[in-house]
Design a protein around this motif. Structure first.
Motif, PDB file in Angstrom:
ATOM      1  N   ASN A 121     -29.325 -30.876  18.124  1.00  0.00           N
ATOM      2  CA  ASN A 121     -29.389 -32.334  18.000  1.00  0.00           C
ATOM      3  C   ASN A 121     -29.747 -33.001  19.326  1.00  0.00           C
ATOM      4  OD1 ASN A 121     -27.256 -31.174  16.053  1.00  0.00           O
ATOM      5  ND2 ASN A 121     -27.793 -33.139  15.118  1.00  0.00           N
ATOM      6  N   ARG A 122     -29.086 -32.580  20.392  1.00  0.00           N
ATOM      7  CA  ARG A 122     -29.356 -33.170  21.706  1.00  0.00           C
ATOM      8  C   ARG A 122     -30.771 -32.842  22.178  1.00  0.00           C
ATOM      9  NH1 ARG A 122     -24.360 -34.618  24.822  1.00  0.00           N
ATOM     10  NH2 ARG A 122     -25.824 -34.849  26.534  1.00  0.00           N
ATOM     11  N   THR A 123     -31.189 -31.599  21.927  1.00  0.00           N
ATOM     12  CA  THR A 123     -32.524 -31.183  22.358  1.00  0.00           C
ATOM     13  C   THR A 123     -33.598 -31.965  21.622  1.00  0.00           C
ATOM     14  OG1 THR A 123     -31.705 -28.953  22.829  1.00  0.00           O
ATOM     15  CG2 THR A 123     -34.091 -29.220  22.614  1.00  0.00           C
ATOM     16  N   TYR A 124     -33.425 -32.114  20.305  1.00  0.00           N
ATOM     17  CA  TYR A 124     -34.424 -32.853  19.523  1.00  0.00           C
ATOM     18  C   TYR A 124     -34.445 -34.323  19.933  1.00  0.00           C
ATOM     19  CZ  TYR A 124     -37.299 -34.504  15.705  1.00  0.00           C
ATOM     20  OH  TYR A 124     -38.313 -35.079  14.978  1.00  0.00           O
ATOM     21  N   SER A 125     -33.260 -34.897  20.151  1.00  0.00           N
ATOM     22  CA  SER A 125     -33.182 -36.303  20.562  1.00  0.00           C
ATOM     23  C   SER A 125     -33.903 -36.541  21.890  1.00  0.00           C
ATOM     24  CB  SER A 125     -31.714 -36.714  20.681  1.00  0.00           C
ATOM     25  OG  SER A 125     -31.603 -38.019  21.203  1.00  0.00           O
ATOM     26  N   MET A 126     -33.646 -35.673  22.850  1.00  0.00           N
ATOM     27  CA  MET A 126     -34.311 -35.812  24.150  1.00  0.00           C
ATOM     28  C   MET A 126     -35.811 -35.556  24.032  1.00  0.00           C
ATOM     29  SD  MET A 126     -31.531 -34.034  26.723  1.00  0.00           S
ATOM     30  CE  MET A 126     -32.545 -34.365  28.161  1.00  0.00           C
ATOM     31  N   GLY A 127     -36.183 -34.611  23.151  1.00  0.00           N
ATOM     32  CA  GLY A 127     -37.597 -34.285  22.969  1.00  0.00           C
ATOM     33  C   GLY A 127     -38.396 -35.444  22.406  1.00  0.00           C
ATOM     34  N   ILE A 128     -37.866 -36.075  21.339  1.00  0.00           N
ATOM     35  CA  ILE A 128     -38.633 -37.180  20.745  1.00  0.00           C
ATOM     36  C   ILE A 128     -38.623 -38.407  21.645  1.00  0.00           C
ATOM     37  CG2 ILE A 128     -38.334 -36.396  18.368  1.00  0.00           C
ATOM     38  CD1 ILE A 128     -36.241 -38.620  18.021  1.00  0.00           C
ATOM     39  N   THR A 129     -37.535 -38.594  22.408  1.00  0.00           N
ATOM     40  CA  THR A 129     -37.523 -39.699  23.376  1.00  0.00           C
ATOM     41  C   THR A 129     -38.623 -39.509  24.409  1.00  0.00           C
ATOM     42  OG1 THR A 129     -35.138 -40.004  23.111  1.00  0.00           O
ATOM     43  CG2 THR A 129     -36.144 -40.933  25.093  1.00  0.00           C
ATOM     44  N   PHE A 130     -38.760 -38.269  24.894  1.00  0.00           N
ATOM     45  CA  PHE A 130     -39.800 -37.973  25.876  1.00  0.00           C
ATOM     46  C   PHE A 130     -41.188 -38.151  25.263  1.00  0.00           C
ATOM     47  CE2 PHE A 130     -42.798 -34.949  27.790  1.00  0.00           C
ATOM     48  CZ  PHE A 130     -42.767 -35.370  29.105  1.00  0.00           C
ATOM     49  N   VAL A 131     -41.365 -37.668  24.019  1.00  0.00           N
ATOM     50  CA  VAL A 131     -42.673 -37.755  23.362  1.00  0.00           C
ATOM     51  C   VAL A 131     -43.054 -39.215  23.117  1.00  0.00           C
ATOM     52  CG1 VAL A 131     -43.925 -37.285  21.217  1.00  0.00           C
ATOM     53  CG2 VAL A 131     -42.603 -35.468  22.319  1.00  0.00           C
ATOM     54  N   ILE A 132     -42.111 -39.972  22.538  1.00  0.00           N
ATOM     55  CA  ILE A 132     -42.414 -41.358  22.171  1.00  0.00           C
ATOM     56  C   ILE A 132     -42.609 -42.223  23.410  1.00  0.00           C
ATOM     57  CG2 ILE A 132     -41.524 -43.426  21.039  1.00  0.00           C
ATOM     58  CD1 ILE A 132     -40.035 -41.510  19.099  1.00  0.00           C
ATOM     59  N   ILE A 133     -41.591 -42.255  24.262  1.00  0.00           N
ATOM     60  CA  ILE A 133     -41.657 -43.135  25.423  1.00  0.00           C
ATOM     61  C   ILE A 133     -42.658 -42.617  26.447  1.00  0.00           C
ATOM     62  CG2 ILE A 133     -40.348 -44.226  27.276  1.00  0.00           C
ATOM     63  CD1 ILE A 133     -39.652 -45.180  24.438  1.00  0.00           C
ATOM     64  N   GLY A 134     -42.619 -41.317  26.724  1.00  0.00           N
ATOM     65  CA  GLY A 134     -43.538 -40.753  27.711  1.00  0.00           C
ATOM     66  C   GLY A 134     -44.989 -40.914  27.313  1.00  0.00           C
ATOM     67  N   VAL A 140     -48.452 -50.026  22.115  1.00  0.00           N
ATOM     68  CA  VAL A 140     -49.616 -49.232  22.536  1.00  0.00           C
ATOM     69  C   VAL A 140     -50.895 -49.841  21.961  1.00  0.00           C
ATOM     70  CG1 VAL A 140     -50.774 -46.987  22.349  1.00  0.00           C
ATOM     71  CG2 VAL A 140     -48.324 -47.089  22.810  1.00  0.00           C
ATOM     72  N   THR A 141     -50.860 -50.187  20.678  1.00  0.00           N
ATOM     73  CA  THR A 141     -52.034 -50.791  20.040  1.00  0.00           C
ATOM     74  C   THR A 141     -52.380 -52.129  20.682  1.00  0.00           C
ATOM     75  OG1 THR A 141     -51.325 -49.747  17.968  1.00  0.00           O
ATOM     76  CG2 THR A 141     -53.056 -51.401  17.812  1.00  0.00           C
ATOM     77  N   MET A 142     -51.369 -52.894  21.062  1.00  0.00           N
ATOM     78  CA  MET A 142     -51.621 -54.174  21.737  1.00  0.00           C
ATOM     79  C   MET A 142     -52.291 -53.955  23.092  1.00  0.00           C
ATOM     80  SD  MET A 142     -48.141 -56.306  20.919  1.00  0.00           S
ATOM     81  CE  MET A 142     -48.376 -57.845  20.048  1.00  0.00           C
ATOM     82  N   ALA A 143     -51.874 -52.899  23.792  1.00  0.00           N
ATOM     83  CA  ALA A 143     -52.508 -52.589  25.081  1.00  0.00           C
ATOM     84  C   ALA A 143     -53.975 -52.216  24.869  1.00  0.00           C
ATOM     85  CB  ALA A 143     -51.761 -51.448  25.771  1.00  0.00           C
ATOM     86  N   PHE A 144     -54.250 -51.468  23.810  1.00  0.00           N
ATOM     87  CA  PHE A 144     -55.636 -51.107  23.483  1.00  0.00           C
ATOM     88  C   PHE A 144     -56.433 -52.349  23.117  1.00  0.00           C
ATOM     89  CE2 PHE A 144     -58.750 -49.635  20.205  1.00  0.00           C
ATOM     90  CZ  PHE A 144     -59.593 -48.960  21.066  1.00  0.00           C
ATOM     91  N   ASP A 153     -46.304 -42.948  24.956  1.00  0.00           N
ATOM     92  CA  ASP A 153     -46.695 -44.346  24.769  1.00  0.00           C
ATOM     93  C   ASP A 153     -46.849 -45.076  26.097  1.00  0.00           C
ATOM     94  OD1 ASP A 153     -46.584 -43.724  22.131  1.00  0.00           O
ATOM     95  OD2 ASP A 153     -44.918 -45.043  21.617  1.00  0.00           O
ATOM     96  N   LEU A 154     -45.931 -44.848  27.018  1.00  0.00           N
ATOM     97  CA  LEU A 154     -46.063 -45.494  28.329  1.00  0.00           C
ATOM     98  C   LEU A 154     -47.278 -44.977  29.089  1.00  0.00           C
ATOM     99  CD1 LEU A 154     -42.388 -45.785  29.647  1.00  0.00           C
ATOM    100  CD2 LEU A 154     -43.915 -47.627  28.941  1.00  0.00           C
ATOM    101  N   THR A 155     -47.611 -43.695  28.906  1.00  0.00           N
ATOM    102  CA  THR A 155     -48.811 -43.140  29.538  1.00  0.00           C
ATOM    103  C   THR A 155     -50.066 -43.823  29.004  1.00  0.00           C
ATOM    104  OG1 THR A 155     -47.753 -40.988  29.866  1.00  0.00           O
ATOM    105  CG2 THR A 155     -50.164 -41.041  29.920  1.00  0.00           C
ATOM    106  N   LEU A 156     -50.136 -43.992  27.681  1.00  0.00           N
ATOM    107  CA  LEU A 156     -51.296 -44.651  27.075  1.00  0.00           C
ATOM    108  C   LEU A 156     -51.397 -46.115  27.503  1.00  0.00           C
ATOM    109  CD1 LEU A 156     -51.118 -43.139  23.464  1.00  0.00           C
ATOM    110  CD2 LEU A 156     -52.777 -42.596  25.254  1.00  0.00           C
ATOM    111  N   ILE A 157     -50.254 -46.784  27.560  1.00  0.00           N
ATOM    112  CA  ILE A 157     -50.251 -48.179  28.007  1.00  0.00           C
ATOM    113  C   ILE A 157     -50.682 -48.271  29.468  1.00  0.00           C
ATOM    114  CG2 ILE A 157     -48.759 -50.162  28.527  1.00  0.00           C
ATOM    115  CD1 ILE A 157     -47.129 -49.382  26.018  1.00  0.00           C
TER     116      ILE A 157
END
Length: 312
Positions: free
Chosen positions: A197-210, A118-122, A212-216
């Motif tokens: 565990n599954r809910t948190y895993s899916m949540g952080i995957t969505f937060v991180i990837i979603g 993300v920082t590299m894209a900025f 970061d890809l939006t910002l990029i």
């Protein structure tokens, strides 16, 4: 069925089973795995060495490249030594502490890598859309602060993953059908309630990837808009060439990750060894390819690397 709790004093030992169904081919599989790992270490350490030695490369772009190299080394090193021990010596046992530690650092480095991209894209956005202010907006100190923010974010988001896993009870099945302690694979062998565990895993995957890809995507949308306003075709090409390496690295990083994540959650009919091979390729291929991409596409870095590698 007797269960044990991971918080008890009698901590269990898990068995990493390697690649189920391909045990007979473990030795052959280890050849491309070990070669890729060696190439990735060599390439990334060369980048770190050259940037550290060359004062002219002490710039934001190359500091970010060093951060990316460190995360590449960290990600592959979290997994490959243990995987090769499984392939070569059948050392399949791993303690609870070892499993949780491997899991934390693997996802920590992955999250850090996403922040760096993300920082590299900025960085590319400022270089193309506001070049006159580039030196004042992106200083080395500011890049260091952005790196610290990414580190804090990674710790805060990933630390709950092993902590939540610690609370789960496990029954007689201690076999992890994988080459490393992947979170979803370990969670699936628990005999307790894994909803959190599954809910948190899916949540952080969505937060991180979603996120970061939006910002990029936003950064590159603004870059494309700025490039289209330039009348000169030569200027078009020059502007886009500065982004080529970063775009290639992003594709090499996010594409295998997303494909692996989707096959885990949606590809129920896909054989388990395909899941595991994809999960390992995600940790092997980008760290090996990234230094090559930047070495080829970045002339200043290529010249400096040649200065050291071509010495007699």
């Amino acid at each position: 069925m007797e269960a044990f709790n991971l918080t008890s004093s009698d901590l269990p030992t898990f068995i990493l089973n390697g690649i189920p169904g391909l045990e007979a081919a473990h030795i052959w599989i280890s050849i491309p795995f070990s070669m890729s790992y060696i190439i990735s270490l060599l390439g990334n350490f060369i980048i770190l060495f050259v940037v550290a030695r060359e004062q002219t490369l002490h710039k934001p772009m190359y500091l970010l490249l060093c951060m990316l190299a460190l995360t590449d080394i960290g990600m592959s090193t979290c997994v490959m030594p243990k995987a090769l021990c499984i392939f070569w010596f059948s050392f399949k046992g791993i303690t609870l502490d070892g499993c949780l530690t491997q899991m934390f650092f693997l996802y920590f480095f992955s999250t850090m890598q996403s922040s760096i991209l993300v920082t590299m894209a900025f960085d590319r956005y400022v270089a193309i859309c506001d070049p006159l202010r580039y030196a004042t907006i992106l200083t080395n100190a500011r890049i260091a602060k952005l790196g610290l923010v990414g580190l804090i974010r990674a710790v805060l988001l990933i630390l709950p993953v092993p902590l939540l896993l610690q609370r789960l009870p496990f029954c007689t099945n201690r076999v992890i059908p994988h080459t490393y302690c992947e979170h979803i694979t370990v969670v699936k062998i628990s005999c307790g309630d894994i909803t959190v565990n599954r809910t948190y895993s899916m949540g952080i995957t969505f937060v991180i990837i979603g996120l970061d890809l939006t910002l990029i995507g936003l950064s590159y949308g603004l870059i494309i808009r700025a490039v289209l306003r330039i009348s000169s075709k030569k200027a078009h090409q020059k502007a886009l060439n500065t982004c080529t390496a970063h775009i290639c690295v992003m594709l090499m990083t996010y594409t295998p990750f997303l494909f692996s994540a989707l096959t885990h959650r949606l590809g129920e009919g896909i054989a388990s060894h395909v899941h595991i091979l994809l999960a390992n390729l995600y940790l092997l291929v980008p760290p090996m390819i990234n230094p090559i991409i930047y070495g080829v596409k970045t002339k200043e870095l290529r010249d400096k690397v040649g200065k050291y590698t071509c010495r007699t």
